[in-house]
Scaffold this motif. Structure first.
Motif, PDB file in Angstrom:
ATOM      1  N   THR A 178       0.834  -1.192   0.000  1.00 11.81           N
ATOM      2  CA  THR A 178       0.000   0.000   0.000  1.00 11.81           C
ATOM      3  C   THR A 178       0.869   1.243   0.000  1.00 11.81           C
ATOM      4  O   THR A 178       2.002   1.220   0.490  1.00 11.81           O
ATOM      5  CB  THR A 178      -0.931   0.028   1.224  1.00 11.81           C
ATOM      6  N   ASP A 190       1.765   2.027 -13.410  1.00 11.40           N
ATOM      7  CA  ASP A 190       2.084   1.254 -12.205  1.00 11.40           C
ATOM      8  C   ASP A 190       2.723  -0.068 -12.604  1.00 11.40           C
ATOM      9  O   ASP A 190       2.395  -0.638 -13.630  1.00 11.40           O
ATOM     10  CB  ASP A 190       0.818   1.009 -11.379  1.00 11.40           C
ATOM     11  N   SER A 241       2.328  -2.753 -10.984  1.00 15.05           N
ATOM     12  CA  SER A 241       1.524  -3.803 -10.338  1.00 15.05           C
ATOM     13  C   SER A 241       0.835  -4.726 -11.327  1.00 15.05           C
ATOM     14  O   SER A 241       0.967  -4.595 -12.548  1.00 15.05           O
ATOM     15  CB  SER A 241       0.443  -3.116  -9.501  1.00 15.05           C
ATOM     16  N   THR A 271      -4.041  -2.088  -9.514  1.00 14.22           N
ATOM     17  CA  THR A 271      -3.983  -1.056  -8.473  1.00 14.22           C
ATOM     18  C   THR A 271      -5.406  -0.641  -8.136  1.00 14.22           C
ATOM     19  O   THR A 271      -6.207  -0.398  -9.041  1.00 14.22           O
ATOM     20  CB  THR A 271      -3.213   0.194  -8.963  1.00 14.22           C
ATOM     21  N   LEU A 308      -7.250   2.323  -6.054  1.00  8.99           N
ATOM     22  CA  LEU A 308      -6.915   3.619  -5.453  1.00  8.99           C
ATOM     23  C   LEU A 308      -8.138   4.266  -4.817  1.00  8.99           C
ATOM     24  O   LEU A 308      -9.156   4.453  -5.471  1.00  8.99           O
ATOM     25  CB  LEU A 308      -6.360   4.555  -6.534  1.00  8.99           C
ATOM     26  N   GLY A 312      -1.895  -2.451 -13.929  1.00  6.80           N
ATOM     27  CA  GLY A 312      -0.473  -2.151 -13.960  1.00  6.80           C
ATOM     28  C   GLY A 312       0.198  -2.895 -15.102  1.00  6.80           C
ATOM     29  O   GLY A 312      -0.433  -3.696 -15.812  1.00  6.80           O
ATOM     30  N   ALA A 349      -3.293   3.950  -2.226  1.00  4.37           N
ATOM     31  CA  ALA A 349      -3.209   2.972  -3.323  1.00  4.37           C
ATOM     32  C   ALA A 349      -2.884   1.593  -2.757  1.00  4.37           C
ATOM     33  O   ALA A 349      -2.099   1.478  -1.815  1.00  4.37           O
ATOM     34  CB  ALA A 349      -2.123   3.392  -4.305  1.00  4.37           C
ATOM     35  N   PHE A 376      -1.559  -2.111  -4.226  1.00  2.81           N
ATOM     36  CA  PHE A 376      -0.978  -2.750  -5.416  1.00  2.81           C
ATOM     37  C   PHE A 376      -0.801  -4.233  -5.158  1.00  2.81           C
ATOM     38  O   PHE A 376      -0.339  -4.604  -4.077  1.00  2.81           O
ATOM     39  CB  PHE A 376       0.431  -2.213  -5.689  1.00  2.81           C
TER      40      PHE A 376
END
Ligand code: OGA
Ligand code: NI
Length: 356
Positions: free
Chosen positions: A213, A235, A237, A240, A242, A274, A304, A306
């Motif tokens: 996070t 990102d 990830s 994500t 958010l 991501g 956020a 991830f």
């Protein structure tokens, strides 16, 4: 964005962002957008704003209904074009979302010395502070962050988890658990929308998938015309999720050569894919470039979450998505966090480097 540990090579700046914000001081040029970056600062107000998707219709039990099928089609086309949407119907109460924002704000409101007890080590990633400064040319973000790993649970560095406010840890733990459930629904829905077996994506993440996070704190800035809260990035990830500020806008997404504002919808969660989902979907789904602009009046917070595969697990385009019409776009990569960081240091775009 953040990656493997590396020592700071540039001395710290004379004044902190917090001092400059409070005193209304002109930021130094290190914070200014470069001429050649994706301009302009003023965003185009879209006529087709970022889609809103009711994710309660995407659960396995709803998908067979007519509403479910339609929402799944919208979900697929949204991920193909935007790579992000505002999720409603996620089952988290507004009061709980307020609580998550609130514990973040309470932490940030603590005296600097108190927050610094949770500081990121110079060579570390987790904890509170600003981004490491790795080169003299780096454009700095007008933000503070608190970055923490939630999963695997045995990798939590609890000494970096604030104890003040007292319910911080408990709220974060509960929020993480709830967001993980949402991510699982999204993974299955993504697979189904592409006619794949429902675990096609989630199984790539492994038993010890990572969940992290980042609480982002953006203070008011005297030069919103020149300074960004976060530079344009995608990102690293898988997914994500958010939680935006309830009142203050700032997030923008880049699509069709324009910046689109992501408006505030207080009870919605912004979902964006991501890079690792773009890779696994063989480029069908997008990992959108986004940024955060500053404003001269109000502070903004966002939280956020991830997720990422286990670092040792190799990821690449899913078999069923490679054929003659759509040849394999990306090679297999593992530990995308480090890969991403190395690319960042070399100044190359990670998704481009992962191309075949
Ligand atoms: C991030 C990010 C957006 C925001 O943390 O990667 O893009 O609105 N945050 O804070
Ligand atoms: Ni981001």
């Amino acid at each position: 964005m953040a990656g493997s540990p590396v020592a700071t090579v540039v001395p710290p700046l004379a004044q902190s962002v917090q001092e400059m914000s409070v005193n209304g001081n002109e930021p130094p040029p290190q914070y200014f957008l470069k001429e050649n970056s994706i301009q302009p600062m003023d965003s185009y107000l879209p006529s087709d704003p970022i889609p809103i998707i009711d994710i309660s219709l995407l659960s396995s039990s709803s998908l067979s209904s007519k509403g479910g099928e339609e929402e799944l089609q919208k979900f697929k086309s949204t991920l193909t074009s935007w790579g992000c949407f505002q999720a409603v119907g996620h089952g988290l109460s507004s009061s709980f979302l307020d609580k998550v924002r609130e514990v973040g704000k309470q932490f940030f409101a603590l005296p600097v010395e108190e927050k610094e007890k949770y500081s990121r080590a110079t060579d570390g990633i987790e904890g509170y502070g600003n981004d490491p400064i790795l080169s003299e040319n780096q454009v700095l973000d007008w933000s503070y962050r608190l970055f923490l790993r939630l999963q695997p649970v045995d990798q939590r560095k609890l000494r970096l988890w604030p104890e003040n406010p007292t319910e911080f840890r408990e709220v974060l733990d509960e929020y993480g658990t709830k967001v993980k459930i949402i991510m699982d629904v999204l993974f299955k829905a993504m697979a189904k929308s592409l006619n794949l077996e429902e675990n096609s994506f989630s199984s790539r993440f492994g038993e010890r998938a990572v969940m992290q996070t980042r609480f982002n704190f953006y203070l008011s800035c005297p030069r919103p015309d020149l300074v960004l809260g976060v530079k344009p990035h995608s990102d690293r990830s898988g997914i994500t999720v958010l939680l935006q500020d309830k009142e203050v806008e700032g997030l923008q997404v880049f699509k069709d050569d324009k910046w689109f504002k992501v408006p505030v919808i207080p009870h919605a969660l912004v979902v964006n894919l991501g890079d690792q989902m773009q890779i696994m979907s063989n480029g069908i789904f997008k990992s959108p470039i986004h940024r955060v602009v500053t404003n001269s009046e109000r502070m903004r917070i966002s939280v956020a979450m991830f997720n990422e595969p286990e670092p040792e697990k190799e990821i690449g385009p899913v078999e069923g998505l490679i054929d003659e019409k759509r040849p394999r776009l990306y090679r297999d990569v593992k530990n995308y966090a480090s890969f991403n960081f190395e690319c960042f240091q070399k100044g190359v775009v990670p998704l481009e480097s992962a191309k075949i």
